[in-house]
Design a protein around this motif. Sequence first.
Motif, PDB file in Angstrom:
ATOM      1  N   GLY A   1      16.650 -38.710  -4.117  1.00 25.13           N
ATOM      2  CA  GLY A   1      15.285 -38.346  -4.504  1.00 25.13           C
ATOM      3  C   GLY A   1      14.980 -38.562  -5.967  1.00 25.13           C
ATOM      4  O   GLY A   1      13.845 -38.417  -6.386  1.00 25.13           O
TER       5      GLY A   1
ATOM      6  N   ARG B   1      -2.074 -43.134 -14.877  1.00 31.20           N
ATOM      7  CA  ARG B   1      -1.022 -42.807 -13.907  1.00 31.20           C
ATOM      8  C   ARG B   1      -1.623 -42.250 -12.622  1.00 31.20           C
ATOM      9  O   ARG B   1      -1.253 -42.627 -11.516  1.00 31.20           O
TER      10      ARG B   1
ATOM     11  N   PHE C   1      -1.526 -44.055  -8.990  1.00 32.15           N
ATOM     12  CA  PHE C   1      -0.942 -43.324  -7.853  1.00 32.15           C
ATOM     13  C   PHE C   1      -1.939 -43.281  -6.696  1.00 32.15           C
ATOM     14  O   PHE C   1      -1.587 -43.550  -5.543  1.00 32.15           O
TER      15      PHE C   1
ATOM     16  N   GLY D   1      -2.210 -46.294  -4.627  1.00 33.63           N
ATOM     17  CA  GLY D   1      -1.132 -46.606  -3.692  1.00 33.63           C
ATOM     18  C   GLY D   1       0.253 -46.812  -4.280  1.00 33.63           C
ATOM     19  O   GLY D   1       1.217 -46.936  -3.550  1.00 33.63           O
ATOM     20  N   ALA D   2       0.351 -46.842  -5.615  1.00 32.13           N
ATOM     21  CA  ALA D   2       1.690 -46.985  -6.212  1.00 32.13           C
ATOM     22  C   ALA D   2       2.479 -45.706  -5.961  1.00 32.13           C
ATOM     23  O   ALA D   2       1.934 -44.607  -6.061  1.00 32.13           O
ATOM     24  N   SER D   3       3.750 -45.859  -5.621  1.00 32.41           N
ATOM     25  CA  SER D   3       4.579 -44.686  -5.387  1.00 32.41           C
ATOM     26  C   SER D   3       4.961 -44.063  -6.726  1.00 32.41           C
ATOM     27  O   SER D   3       5.204 -44.766  -7.699  1.00 32.41           O
ATOM     28  N   MET D   4       5.007 -42.723  -6.758  1.00 30.11           N
ATOM     29  CA  MET D   4       5.331 -42.040  -8.015  1.00 30.11           C
ATOM     30  C   MET D   4       6.679 -42.496  -8.566  1.00 30.11           C
ATOM     31  O   MET D   4       6.885 -42.564  -9.766  1.00 30.11           O
ATOM     32  N   ARG D   5       7.581 -42.820  -7.651  1.00 34.11           N
ATOM     33  CA  ARG D   5       8.911 -43.273  -8.051  1.00 34.11           C
ATOM     34  C   ARG D   5       8.857 -44.587  -8.820  1.00 34.11           C
ATOM     35  O   ARG D   5       9.747 -44.917  -9.581  1.00 34.11           O
TER      36      ARG D   5
END
Lengths: 144, 321
Positions: free
Chosen positions: B58, B299, B303, B306-310
């Motif tokens: 994670g 940011r 997000f 659609g960008a993943s936080m990771r």
Amino acid sequence: MFAKLKAFFTGGEPATESTTTTEETKMASLFERIGGEAAVDAAVELFYRKVLADNRISHFFDSVDMAGQLQKQKTFLTMVFGGPNSYSGKDMREAHKHMNLTEEHFNAVIENLGATLQELGVAESDIAEIAGIGMSVKDEVLNK
Amino acid sequence: MSTVTFENDTIEVIEGDSVLETLLDAGYDIPYSCQAGSCHCCMMQATAGTPPPDAQRGLKETQKQQGFFLACQCRPEEDLAVTLEVSRNTQSAIVAKKQLEPGNVLRLWLKCDLNYRAGQFVNLIRKDGLTRSYSLASVAEIDDSLELHIRIFADGQFSQWASNSLKVGDEIDVEGPFGECYYVSTNPQQPLLLAGTGTGLSPLYGIIRDAIRQQHQGPIYLYTGARSVQSLYLQDELKKLVSEHSLLTYHPVVQDTEGHTDDVLLEGDLSEVVQKRHPDLSGFAVYLCGSEQRVTQLRKQCFLAGASMRDIHVDLFTPAS
């Protein structure tokens, strides 16, 4: 879509055991049934995007520390999915008591949770069970 | 039986116990909450030994590489030395070169034997202790000195000194490196979006060159925001980079082009331009550097797109108090 969910979430209809439930799936816990940690991972960003886009509650979630917020959502989802957690009712009360939350805020979170799970194709009986766990901490969250 | 070393105290780990349980039992005050690996409150860093994979589930790739792990999930299979603080390391550097750029930016090169990833930042420490953080524009594997971009403020204690008094050949202390905003090569096909304001370009310049060096194969989109055309800097270097690498697209974005025309120059607000040109960022890795307000806003926008936080890496610049 929401009318049906609402019935689940307001407790209008009790969660009934599906007749097709086999002995094995009965044995598996809710958390295992919906896919465990992987299910939490799949749901958490979807859920966070929904609450950030929901004007009723987005201000509670709009933090500089987005990564920290995401972890909180993950903890919340793990709890309502019946996964391993060590949160007590007292923790829930403590964490929310200064936020002046109302019934509307609480329902908004539960609605977004339901919409997330539907989008992921979670079985309705499981959604009902998850919503039930969410509802069970309502008094603590609203500090009643 | 494996051991955990914390603050010079080596403790034997009881079979099946986590690092968190071990340290709490030994009387140390370690922050924790869920004990299930989801809240990340108990994140620590291993300074010796490798935490088991379960203890890093994670976490971001950049965190894993730096030895971060979750103490509650860490049942060590080997001896570990762990810390709650970011490990600190200071060394002396020599000023190799100074160059003034448009927009009141000083490019500073320092000779220093530092092990770092392009995009990380360091603290520069003047002899009297005055300290400022600057991001690295250089790539350790390409450049033979550290490169930093210093915005010169009219009332900036450090930047005025660096600009007026610091000379080639002078010594200065460098502490670091710090930060997790750097290129991760796990998916070379992934499209990259990089956006920054002002000297936020500094780490982005390093990250892009590092990605190219590591044979990144997906498209790379760079946007830099500036108040005016006159305050854009590093333009020749960026144009050269674009001409050499077909994967890279670069657009400077200014509030008012004031009649300037250029095939890449765009007019408007940086965030709006990014939103319009990249409405769907699913699958992207995103790098955002610059002022706290702008980076925080971008940011969230990325997000929601659609960008993943990771996959969102940020370097927030905060003004010196």
